[in-house]
Scaffold this active site. Sequence first.
Site, PDB file in Angstrom:
ATOM      1  N   ARG A 144       0.877  -1.170   0.000  1.00 36.64           N
ATOM      2  CA  ARG A 144       0.000   0.000   0.000  1.00 36.64           C
ATOM      3  C   ARG A 144       0.914   1.220   0.000  1.00 36.64           C
ATOM      4  O   ARG A 144       1.715   1.411   0.907  1.00 36.64           O
ATOM      5  CB  ARG A 144      -0.922  -0.018   1.208  1.00 36.64           C
ATOM      6  CG  ARG A 144      -1.902   1.170   1.288  1.00 36.64           C
ATOM      7  CD  ARG A 144      -1.371   2.250   2.202  1.00 36.64           C
ATOM      8  NE  ARG A 144      -2.349   3.284   2.518  1.00 36.64           N
ATOM      9  CZ  ARG A 144      -2.068   4.408   3.151  1.00 36.64           C
ATOM     10  NH1 ARG A 144      -0.841   4.670   3.550  1.00 36.64           N
ATOM     11  NH2 ARG A 144      -3.009   5.289   3.401  1.00 36.64           N
TER      12      ARG A 144
ATOM     13  N   ASP B 287       1.755   5.000   0.427  1.00 31.86           N
ATOM     14  CA  ASP B 287       1.212   6.129   1.167  1.00 31.86           C
ATOM     15  C   ASP B 287       1.199   7.394   0.316  1.00 31.86           C
ATOM     16  O   ASP B 287       2.196   7.729  -0.344  1.00 31.86           O
ATOM     17  CB  ASP B 287       2.059   6.360   2.427  1.00 31.86           C
ATOM     18  CG  ASP B 287       1.562   7.510   3.258  1.00 31.86           C
ATOM     19  OD1 ASP B 287       0.458   7.397   3.809  1.00 31.86           O
ATOM     20  OD2 ASP B 287       2.278   8.529   3.359  1.00 31.86           O
ATOM     21  N   ALA B 288       0.094   8.122   0.321  1.00 26.21           N
ATOM     22  CA  ALA B 288      -0.048   9.483  -0.215  1.00 26.21           C
ATOM     23  C   ALA B 288       0.720   9.698  -1.515  1.00 26.21           C
ATOM     24  O   ALA B 288       1.641  10.515  -1.586  1.00 26.21           O
ATOM     25  CB  ALA B 288       0.398  10.490   0.839  1.00 26.21           C
ATOM     26  N   VAL B 289       0.322   8.983  -2.558  1.00 30.02           N
ATOM     27  CA  VAL B 289       1.056   9.092  -3.824  1.00 30.02           C
ATOM     28  C   VAL B 289       0.881  10.458  -4.479  1.00 30.02           C
ATOM     29  O   VAL B 289       1.658  10.819  -5.370  1.00 30.02           O
ATOM     30  CB  VAL B 289       0.648   7.971  -4.803  1.00 30.02           C
ATOM     31  CG1 VAL B 289       0.946   6.605  -4.211  1.00 30.02           C
ATOM     32  CG2 VAL B 289      -0.811   8.089  -5.209  1.00 30.02           C
TER      33      VAL B 289
ATOM     34  N   GLU C 232      -2.729   5.073  -1.822  1.00 28.82           N
ATOM     35  CA  GLU C 232      -3.547   6.104  -1.195  1.00 28.82           C
ATOM     36  C   GLU C 232      -3.371   7.371  -2.015  1.00 28.82           C
ATOM     37  O   GLU C 232      -2.238   7.785  -2.285  1.00 28.82           O
ATOM     38  CB  GLU C 232      -3.106   6.366   0.244  1.00 28.82           C
ATOM     39  CG  GLU C 232      -3.920   7.477   0.897  1.00 28.82           C
ATOM     40  CD  GLU C 232      -3.247   8.086   2.111  1.00 28.82           C
ATOM     41  OE1 GLU C 232      -3.953   8.757   2.888  1.00 28.82           O
ATOM     42  OE2 GLU C 232      -2.023   7.933   2.278  1.00 28.82           O
TER      43      GLU C 232
ATOM     44  N   ASP D 125     -11.471   7.569  -0.311  1.00 22.88           N
ATOM     45  CA  ASP D 125     -11.905   8.412   0.796  1.00 22.88           C
ATOM     46  C   ASP D 125     -13.323   8.931   0.595  1.00 22.88           C
ATOM     47  O   ASP D 125     -14.039   9.159   1.581  1.00 22.88           O
ATOM     48  CB  ASP D 125     -10.953   9.597   0.960  1.00 22.88           C
ATOM     49  CG  ASP D 125      -9.663   9.217   1.671  1.00 22.88           C
ATOM     50  OD1 ASP D 125      -9.639   8.186   2.360  1.00 22.88           O
ATOM     51  OD2 ASP D 125      -8.675   9.964   1.540  1.00 22.88           O
TER      52      ASP D 125
ATOM     53  N   HIS E 254     -15.784   6.677   2.188  1.00 22.09           N
ATOM     54  CA  HIS E 254     -15.713   6.814   3.646  1.00 22.09           C
ATOM     55  C   HIS E 254     -16.437   8.072   4.104  1.00 22.09           C
ATOM     56  O   HIS E 254     -17.251   8.045   5.049  1.00 22.09           O
ATOM     57  CB  HIS E 254     -14.267   6.880   4.123  1.00 22.09           C
ATOM     58  CG  HIS E 254     -14.150   7.349   5.549  1.00 22.09           C
ATOM     59  ND1 HIS E 254     -14.013   8.686   5.885  1.00 22.09           N
ATOM     60  CD2 HIS E 254     -14.213   6.675   6.717  1.00 22.09           C
ATOM     61  CE1 HIS E 254     -13.988   8.803   7.200  1.00 22.09           C
ATOM     62  NE2 HIS E 254     -14.101   7.604   7.734  1.00 22.09           N
TER      63      HIS E 254
ATOM     64  N   GLN F 220      -8.511   8.046   9.635  1.00 22.97           N
ATOM     65  CA  GLN F 220      -9.821   8.589   9.979  1.00 22.97           C
ATOM     66  C   GLN F 220     -10.144   8.442  11.456  1.00 22.97           C
ATOM     67  O   GLN F 220     -11.079   9.076  11.944  1.00 22.97           O
ATOM     68  CB  GLN F 220     -10.903   7.914   9.122  1.00 22.97           C
ATOM     69  CG  GLN F 220     -10.693   8.077   7.624  1.00 22.97           C
ATOM     70  CD  GLN F 220     -10.658   9.531   7.181  1.00 22.97           C
ATOM     71  OE1 GLN F 220     -11.150  10.420   7.859  1.00 22.97           O
ATOM     72  NE2 GLN F 220     -10.055   9.782   6.020  1.00 22.97           N
TER      73      GLN F 220
END
Length: 567
Positions: free
Chosen positions: A240, A242-244, A279, A304, A307, A376
């Site tokens: 996974r 992170d924050a691409v 992400e 997101d 969500h 979250q």
Amino acid sequence: MRYDVWAPDAANVEVEAGGRRHAMAPSPVRRGWWTAEAEGEDYGFVIDGRGPFPDPRSPWQPDGVHGLSRAYDHGAFAWTDGAWRGRPLAGGVLYELHVGTFTPDGTFDAAVERLDHLVALGVDAVELMPVAAFPGRHGWGYDGVHLWAVHDPYGGPDGLKRFVDACHARGLAVVLDVVYNHLGPSGNYLGEYGPYFTDDHRTPWGPAVNLDRAGSDEVRAFIVENALMWLRDHHLDGLRLDAVHALSDERAVHILEELTVAVDGLRAATGRELFVVAESDLGDPRLVTSREAGGYGLDAQWNDDFHHALHSVLTGERQGYYRDFGSMGALAKTLRGAFFHDGTWSTFRGRSHGRPVDRLRTPGHRFAAFLQNHDQVGNRATGDRISATLSPGLLKVGAGLLLTSPFTPMLFMGEEWGATTPWRFFTDHQEPELARAVSEGRRREFATHGWASEDVPDPQDPETYRRSVLDWTEPSRPEHRELLDWHRDLIALRRSCPELTDARLTEIDVEHDESWIVVYRGSVRVAANLGADPVRLPDGELLLASAPGIRPGGELPGESLAILRMV
């Protein structure tokens, strides 16, 4: 033993090993690399007289992020998973956990003792939050600074391998969260070696990782080879990223595409199911569009928008980035097309945002969906879980809508039983000034949202970490066992009912008003009543209901959910 390091601007490089310094020579075949033969288990590199510094590709940091690196033989571990070929992402259920707070001991070996709980729950893959070596003992892992080393307090490289081997023995895949968009501030020595960072791009954490300026070929290789190392040497099944959206890359081939090409090659070479999930805050389906169709070819991305839509209709929260959500229409839109912002106005951003998903060509399983995750929960001021806000009935409704969605659902550890332990932001920085800056910065951040500073937990307080550890006595208590059984039943139904794993977004339809919603999944209907007044259920075969006494053709009480098959 042979030592190699990339230091393109250095005039002199030495390796300190076995208590002695040894001169290194420029490599005749790799520009900017230095090489030497020396003996010594613990080692570091001296750059133009400065150091010794840990190896940028250190496989092990037993003495912390500032200590010497230690040699490690990946071939020495006795794996037992030779027959393992992985599990596909499509149709699966993910379970996100943080090794340090999953159990009181906070180690890989202690986590192994709880794997049978996950098997009984019915999940398919464990998603580990970052385990690359980071400062101190306790932390989220997103300030890692040795991306090739496994955090030693968790159990080091052998501990991770024992965990992965144990998961595979139980039929569980393992996904690892990796961070390539920044490094933490403490123990980050990459700048001593070469142009790993550039001021030409900026991120929320400072200078960007150098993906497109001079020297970036080796920086990109550092990232791609690191990804392959986790999958190959630690037998992980997926990553996974992170924050691409913080990966600034203006080159013709984006680093994400380069990485997916490399993983595809490893997949072909090993015959194993391997996948990469990103992400992203971009709202851009090109991330999960195939390379042949002009995309980056990632296997999935976090969603997101789903969500936000689900959280806000359940809780009534409308602040911050929930501002455009909160209606049943927003939830219906995300169920049909994954994104709510698909080129529409984003009040939170003050601009239009996102791009539509091609529902005909993009399957729903390419979007990871969740009601809770580490961000979250942990990025709320007090780390309060949704179970601290919602009634038992609405918790069941939320779980039902998540686990019957067309996406790849993910649970956050303890969510399945409505854990009462908060999950807070915590750090363990040893430098007094950095520790103070982190604590004060956290309080200032939430003061702007109306929180009193004394109500915001201090990340550096050990109690903040201890309060975040799961309480494993809870699942056996009646008030928690009922929710746990509900999650087990939902996952079992999802697995047994083909309509619920059908990822075709074109096969989704939704009806709703302001308090109820019905999701059409082929012949299956998922009816949820979020209001107080009962509503009428259609006739059919009842597959599962969140409360006793619910009958097809009868009333669906407030704060309840039923799943039916039309006959």
